[in-house]
Design a protein around this motif. Structure first.
Motif, mmCIF file in Angstrom:
data_model
loop_
_atom_site.group_PDB
_atom_site.id
_atom_site.type_symbol
_atom_site.label_atom_id
_atom_site.label_comp_id
_atom_site.label_asym_id
_atom_site.label_seq_id
_atom_site.Cartn_x
_atom_site.Cartn_y
_atom_site.Cartn_z
ATOM 1 N N PRO A 139 28.991 -21.636 -12.971
ATOM 2 C CA PRO A 139 29.232 -21.233 -11.543
ATOM 3 C C PRO A 139 27.907 -20.157 -11.480
ATOM 4 N N GLN A 140 27.526 -19.400 -12.463
ATOM 5 C CA GLN A 140 26.524 -18.271 -12.218
ATOM 6 C C GLN A 140 25.162 -19.085 -12.343
ATOM 7 N N LEU A 141 25.178 -20.447 -12.787
ATOM 8 C CA LEU A 141 23.788 -21.335 -12.712
ATOM 9 C C LEU A 141 23.618 -22.023 -11.487
ATOM 10 N N PHE A 142 24.599 -21.872 -10.774
ATOM 11 C CA PHE A 142 24.743 -23.190 -9.648
ATOM 12 C C PHE A 142 24.334 -22.645 -8.166
ATOM 13 N N GLU A 154 15.933 -18.831 -10.836
ATOM 14 C CA GLU A 154 15.515 -17.545 -10.577
ATOM 15 C C GLU A 154 16.696 -16.634 -11.583
ATOM 16 N N ASN A 155 17.726 -17.597 -12.251
ATOM 17 C CA ASN A 155 18.444 -16.954 -13.230
ATOM 18 C C ASN A 155 17.822 -17.510 -14.522
ATOM 19 N N PRO A 156 17.906 -16.067 -15.495
ATOM 20 C CA PRO A 156 17.086 -16.401 -16.755
ATOM 21 C C PRO A 156 17.887 -17.319 -17.689
ATOM 22 N N ARG A 157 19.153 -17.540 -17.313
ATOM 23 C CA ARG A 157 19.966 -18.521 -18.338
ATOM 24 C C ARG A 157 19.914 -19.625 -17.983
ATOM 25 N N THR A 158 19.212 -20.163 -16.770
ATOM 26 C CA THR A 158 18.916 -21.569 -16.543
ATOM 27 C C THR A 158 17.803 -22.148 -17.692
ATOM 28 N N GLY A 159 17.035 -21.236 -18.008
ATOM 29 C CA GLY A 159 16.019 -21.692 -18.966
ATOM 30 C C GLY A 159 16.774 -21.904 -20.222
ATOM 31 N N ASP A 160 17.489 -21.073 -20.467
ATOM 32 C CA ASP A 160 18.391 -21.231 -21.892
ATOM 33 C C ASP A 160 19.062 -22.330 -22.073
ATOM 34 N N TYR A 161 19.880 -22.611 -20.933
ATOM 35 C CA TYR A 161 20.595 -23.973 -20.712
ATOM 36 C C TYR A 161 19.797 -25.270 -20.991
ATOM 37 N N LEU A 162 18.576 -25.133 -20.237
ATOM 38 C CA LEU A 162 17.719 -26.507 -20.203
ATOM 39 C C LEU A 162 17.303 -26.470 -21.729
ATOM 40 N N ASP A 181 11.134 -33.399 -15.625
ATOM 41 C CA ASP A 181 11.110 -34.009 -14.317
ATOM 42 C C ASP A 181 11.536 -32.909 -13.422
ATOM 43 N N TYR A 182 11.360 -32.667 -12.184
ATOM 44 C CA TYR A 182 11.636 -31.615 -11.217
ATOM 45 C C TYR A 182 11.704 -30.359 -11.803
ATOM 46 N N ILE A 183 10.534 -29.729 -12.547
ATOM 47 C CA ILE A 183 10.814 -28.463 -13.187
ATOM 48 C C ILE A 183 10.149 -27.444 -12.226
ATOM 49 N N ARG A 184 10.702 -27.185 -11.180
ATOM 50 C CA ARG A 184 10.249 -26.780 -9.951
ATOM 51 C C ARG A 184 11.195 -26.064 -9.079
ATOM 52 N N TYR A 185 10.871 -25.483 -7.952
ATOM 53 C CA TYR A 185 11.872 -25.060 -6.930
ATOM 54 C C TYR A 185 12.014 -26.314 -5.927
ATOM 55 N N PRO A 186 13.252 -26.361 -5.558
ATOM 56 C CA PRO A 186 13.534 -27.492 -4.460
ATOM 57 C C PRO A 186 12.573 -27.156 -3.169
ATOM 58 N N GLU A 187 12.120 -28.196 -2.680
ATOM 59 C CA GLU A 187 11.093 -27.792 -1.611
ATOM 60 C C GLU A 187 11.707 -27.215 -0.463
ATOM 61 N N THR A 188 13.208 -27.219 -0.319
ATOM 62 C CA THR A 188 13.750 -26.585 0.908
ATOM 63 C C THR A 188 14.421 -25.121 0.439
ATOM 64 N N ARG A 195 5.479 -15.705 -4.222
ATOM 65 C CA ARG A 195 5.233 -16.958 -4.825
ATOM 66 C C ARG A 195 4.688 -16.922 -6.413
ATOM 67 N N ALA A 196 4.067 -15.622 -6.403
ATOM 68 C CA ALA A 196 3.630 -15.426 -8.039
ATOM 69 C C ALA A 196 5.027 -15.203 -8.828
ATOM 70 N N GLN A 197 5.866 -14.480 -8.182
ATOM 71 C CA GLN A 197 7.077 -14.508 -9.232
ATOM 72 C C GLN A 197 7.994 -15.821 -9.309
ATOM 73 N N GLY A 198 7.900 -16.535 -8.172
ATOM 74 C CA GLY A 198 8.290 -17.975 -8.426
ATOM 75 C C GLY A 198 7.610 -18.727 -9.592
ATOM 76 N N ARG A 199 6.432 -18.661 -9.297
ATOM 77 C CA ARG A 199 5.540 -19.358 -10.615
ATOM 78 C C ARG A 199 6.079 -18.744 -11.879
ATOM 79 N N GLN A 200 6.312 -17.526 -12.006
ATOM 80 C CA GLN A 200 6.770 -16.978 -13.463
ATOM 81 C C GLN A 200 8.227 -17.240 -13.925
ATOM 82 N N ASN A 201 8.824 -17.611 -12.883
ATOM 83 C CA ASN A 201 10.249 -18.110 -13.034
ATOM 84 C C ASN A 201 10.314 -19.386 -13.773
ATOM 85 N N ILE A 202 9.387 -20.356 -13.117
ATOM 86 C CA ILE A 202 9.553 -21.663 -13.585
ATOM 87 C C ILE A 202 8.659 -21.843 -15.087
ATOM 88 N N THR A 203 7.661 -20.997 -14.839
ATOM 89 C CA THR A 203 6.954 -20.743 -16.215
ATOM 90 C C THR A 203 7.814 -20.391 -17.606
#
Length: 540
Positions: A139-142, A154-162, A181-188, A195-203
């Protein structure tokens, strides 16, 4: 202007030629069985995959991106996530065999790479069993976005899980790559950070996956499929739909940082929305492999209004600029939609090898110790592996010229072989060479047929040219079709030694040449070259 552009394109097409290394890939989707499997019967699934891979190999495809994590569900026995329903029709039910292992074995049997395609952030529609199960377990990753569920970037544990998912696949299977695939924010997604922080999250997610994969098996290629336009260009705008700003993918930085070995940008566009943006990817690649994603699904009248020419132009352009190509999706290729399969078979009529990993710092393997050709069986001893990759593969080359030029794709007759022997069709005057290949894709120097056997073959199959006491070469008579005014003496490696006027029975002084085997070639007035024969200089 249109006529001029057409002429320029035709000129580019004429210049385009196949390279020895070129990624030719397909995305093979398993979600809902849209590419595979179309049956819930395990035996029929295997037969269907064999038919598909046979067709892909015949079309020159050397890389299969197989959807392995579908939507928080898998097509392999995972300790982390449940079985996907595409295999049995029921969520969580095992199919009675390991589809991923089966597909790996079948791809490798055909000399093809298999990359595990991992869908990262999406977990499915809110009404689907796989989405509900993921939400209950994590639930914490959803996060909900519209009618779908996603992992929270934006949850650091998402990267750990993947990273755990990718590590599990890499550890348990002899895959050639992990494809994200789809290693990004959903467009909606309603972005509440910069945006800079968002890119850091995905990176950060990409970095964790890279570390997990490379720690397990550093030879496994890591790639992803970003949005087809990285950002606005000086002369061409992305229309607001790009990787960098719209969905926080800093894919070009991932290449520069070494987090990606390959990129498969989803370039499902035409015209000026395609060509300049492919050049941008290529120019910013930092020597990583760019494989352009081609939207051949638009050839289907139900999907779009593309013509075969639209795709052909893109394929020629990819080859001209040194990029690979990947088709979305497999079914549209094997269904020969608007003739795309027929064209691809012709376009890829020469084989090509996937690109090796760049700058590994690993020593290449040694060449096999020797070759033996007996009763149609070419064999060699296992080569010495000089690095940490688990085993060696072998590429086999053949040519009527000796030594065999292993840089030419037309000489490639067997590739990524695990065995140290292969059946060959006996042919007079055909010579062989073998290179060992490690799991990083690095080739050894070629092992040519040894000099004794090559000389024996040449003596048996090539035209012999008269010598007098090793000091003089007597030029042979011209054949009726031979219009040559000049001839060239070359080493067996193709190095020019001397050029002479071609007169029958003329005596040519060769006393200055060292002992060895040479070839004599005619030089026709139209620039055509023909090998006349071989001669050996022996003065002892």
């Amino acid at each position: 202007m249109k006529t001029r552009l057409t002429l320029i394109f035709l000129f580019v097409c004429l210049l385009s030629s196949a390279q020895k290394h070129e990624v030719r890939a397909v995305w093979l989707a398993t979600i809902g069985g849209i590419d595979w499997p179309r049956s819930h019967n395990a035996a029929e699934q295997r037969r269907e995959m064999i038919r598909t891979l046979d067709m892909l190999k015949a079309a020159g495809i050397n890389t299969v991106l197989l959807q392995t994590r579908v939507r928080a569900s898998t097509i392999y026995p995972s300790a982390i996530e449940p079985w996907d329903a595409c295999l049995t029709g029921s969520h969580g039910r095992a199919p009675g065999y390991d589809p991923l292992q089966f597909c790996i074995d079948e791809c490798h049997r055909r000399g093809m790479e298999l990359h595990a395609w991992i869908v990262t952030i999406p977990v499915g529609k809110l009404t689907e069993a796989r989405c509900k199960e993921f939400q209950r377990r994590n639930p914490q990753l959803f996060s909900k976005v519209g009618d779908s569920g996603y992992m929270n970037p934006e949850n650091p544990r998402t990267g750990d899980y993947l990273a755990r998912i990718c590590q599990e696949v890499t550890r348990n299977y002899d895959i050639d790559g992990i494809h994200l695939d789809y290693i990004r924010y959903p467009e909606t997604w309603k972005l509440k950070v910069s945006r800079a922080q968002g890119r850091q999250n995905i990176t950060s997610i990409v970095r964790k996956i890279h570390q997990a994969v490379k720690q397990e098996k550093p030879w496994v290629k890591l790639s992803c499929s970003p949005i087809g336009k990285h950002g606005d260009l000086t002369r061409y705008r992305s229309g607001g739909w790009n990787a960098y700003n719209a969905v926080c993918q800093h894919a070009q930085e991932w290449m520069r940082e070494g987090l990606m070995d390959q990129l498969y940008p989803m370039q499902y566009f035409r015209g000026n929305n395609y060509f300049p943006f492919l050049l941008d990817w290529q120019e910013q690649s930092a020597d990583c492999g760019i494989v352009s994603g081609l939207g051949i699904y638009f050839l289907d009248p139900r999907e779009g209004k593309w013509t075969l020419d639209d795709v052909r132009q893109q394929m020629f352009f990819c080859r001209e600029v040194g990029a690979g190509h990947s088709f979305f999706r497999s079914k549209f290729l094997t269904d020969n939609t608007k003739g795309i399969y027929d064209f691809t078979r012709h376009f890829n009529r020469l084989p090509a090898l996937p690109h090796p990993l760049k700058a590994t710092g690993k020593a290449a393997p040694e060449a096999p110790a020797g070759l033996q050709l007996r009763n149609g069986q070419l064999s060699w001893p296992a080569a010495v592996n000089n690095n940490d990759s688990p085993y060696l593969l072998y590429n086999v080359y053949a040519s009527r010229d000796y030594p065999v030029d292993t840089s030419c794709p037309e000489n490639l007759v067997g590739w990524r072989l695990r065995a140290t022997s292969v059946s060959v069709k006996p042919a007079p005057g055909l010579y062989y060479a073998v290179c060992a290949v490690d799991r990083y894709g690095q080739e050894s120097s070629p092992r040519q047929m040894d000099d004794g056997k090559a000389r024996a073959l040449m003596g048996a199959t090539a035209r012999r040219i008269e010598l007098t006491d090793g000091q003089w070469l007597v030029m042979p008579p011209k054949d009726q079709a031979l219009d040559a005014k000049y001839a060239a003496i070359e080493t067996l490696h193709g190095q020019l030694v001397m050029t002479i006027a071609y007169q029958e029975q003329q005596r040519i002084n060769i006393s200055h040449l060292p002992e060895g085997i040479y070839q004599l070639r005619s030089l026709g007035h139209k620039g055509t070259h023909h090998r006349i024969g071989f001669f050996a200089i022996k003065r002892r």
